[in-house]
Design a protein around this motif. Sequence first.
Motif, PDB file in Angstrom:
ATOM      1  N   ALA A  90     -45.487   2.227 -30.542  1.00 57.53           N
ATOM      2  CA  ALA A  90     -45.753   3.523 -31.174  1.00 57.53           C
ATOM      3  C   ALA A  90     -44.441   4.276 -31.325  1.00 57.53           C
ATOM      4  O   ALA A  90     -43.547   4.179 -30.472  1.00 57.53           O
ATOM      5  CB  ALA A  90     -46.743   4.332 -30.354  1.00 57.53           C
ATOM      6  N   ASP A  92     -43.314   8.266 -32.179  1.00 56.58           N
ATOM      7  CA  ASP A  92     -43.752   9.660 -32.374  1.00 56.58           C
ATOM      8  C   ASP A  92     -45.277   9.761 -32.412  1.00 56.58           C
ATOM      9  O   ASP A  92     -45.860  10.509 -33.201  1.00 56.58           O
ATOM     10  CB  ASP A  92     -43.151  10.238 -33.651  1.00 56.58           C
ATOM     11  N   LYS A  94     -47.458   7.562 -33.428  1.00 51.35           N
ATOM     12  CA  LYS A  94     -48.119   6.728 -34.435  1.00 51.35           C
ATOM     13  C   LYS A  94     -48.010   5.266 -34.037  1.00 51.35           C
ATOM     14  O   LYS A  94     -46.908   4.767 -33.764  1.00 51.35           O
ATOM     15  CB  LYS A  94     -47.507   6.950 -35.813  1.00 51.35           C
ATOM     16  N   TYR A  96     -48.208   1.141 -34.420  1.00 50.22           N
ATOM     17  CA  TYR A  96     -47.896   0.109 -35.412  1.00 50.22           C
ATOM     18  C   TYR A  96     -48.276  -1.256 -34.856  1.00 50.22           C
ATOM     19  O   TYR A  96     -48.190  -1.502 -33.640  1.00 50.22           O
ATOM     20  CB  TYR A  96     -46.400   0.118 -35.752  1.00 50.22           C
ATOM     21  N   ARG A 169     -37.230   5.400 -42.617  1.00 52.14           N
ATOM     22  CA  ARG A 169     -38.270   5.830 -41.687  1.00 52.14           C
ATOM     23  C   ARG A 169     -37.913   5.299 -40.308  1.00 52.14           C
ATOM     24  O   ARG A 169     -37.257   4.252 -40.193  1.00 52.14           O
ATOM     25  CB  ARG A 169     -39.646   5.279 -42.100  1.00 52.14           C
TER      26      ARG A 169
END
Length: 359
Positions: A90, A92, A94, A96, A169
Amino acid sequence: MHTSITQAPFGRLPDGAQVSEFTLANSRGMVVKILDFGGIIREIQAPDRDGRFADVVLGFDTLEPYLRDSPYFGALIGRYGNRIAKGRFAIDGKAYQLAVNDGEHHLHGGAPGFDKVLWRAAIEGDALVLRYRSPDGEQGYPGKLDATVSYSLSDDNEIVMRFHAVTDRPTPVNLTQHSYFNLRGAGQEEGDILQHEMRIDADRFVPIDAGAIPLGPLVPVTGTPFDFRQPRPIGERIGQPDKQLRHGGGYDHCWVLNAGAAEEGGQRRAVRVREPESGRVLELITQEPGVQFYSGNFLDGSLTGKGGRPYAFRSGFCIEPQHLPDSPNQPAYPETILRPGEIYATESRFKFLVDTQER
């Protein structure tokens, strides 16, 4: 430097794209051959104590086995060298999910990783410069990543590798180089690496579970088969009844390099390997915090290498400069998340020397 670089065709990919081999040669007779496919170091001709040259890396004579059979022979590794547990992390908050290609885990950037792509190659002065744009979502990684790797060969018999990357990103980045070395000469009969003498400037290593995933806290090497602070033959303790050796099938672990190691411009003189018969010596000098030492435990004679020779058990070793495995899931490990506006930049060198003393 007085390095010459020449280019020659080395076959075509299934889509018809041309693969090239670049030959770097210095004024002392050392030769390094590198493919733009995978950034693969295919050949290194290095001298022994009598001035005789031999190829000291494992690999293949033709392109096709690199597409099909190669266990990362000589290749560039990315986006993330080593393993990420279950391919999950993860950033922040979020989550993955990456592709899994090593049991239930993610290994060396997935399949295909950077080892199986055609890099854009250019000769820039004394350097071979390779560039690859990894698109957003490749193997599950977030963000577009522009990676650049340059190889140069000095007249001091150093292969200098500079890694550079930027992203749009936040994404994990841990690039490395995965050559398999045998300093006797990679084509020698019965040429295992167990008599090579290894020194690693590290007081701690990363313990792993049976799936080669870090257990978390680092372990001191003192009193274990992982203590290479003084030169020891690789095979001296590799067969000891040690749980970590069982988990790795031998040595397949990341050593955490000492911060106080002798440094040159921020680089650690991390590893020194000496082959007693030939007198060849290989040093790894790196800015990375760790090195993965792999003793060729999965080589089993099933791969036919250069000159038609099978690559037998432990016939090559790897010393991969890198950040620590599974770092995106290990808050105590050095950071590996690259963010927009930041620059990933690191340098490592393979330096070839000769020990003139007879064994």
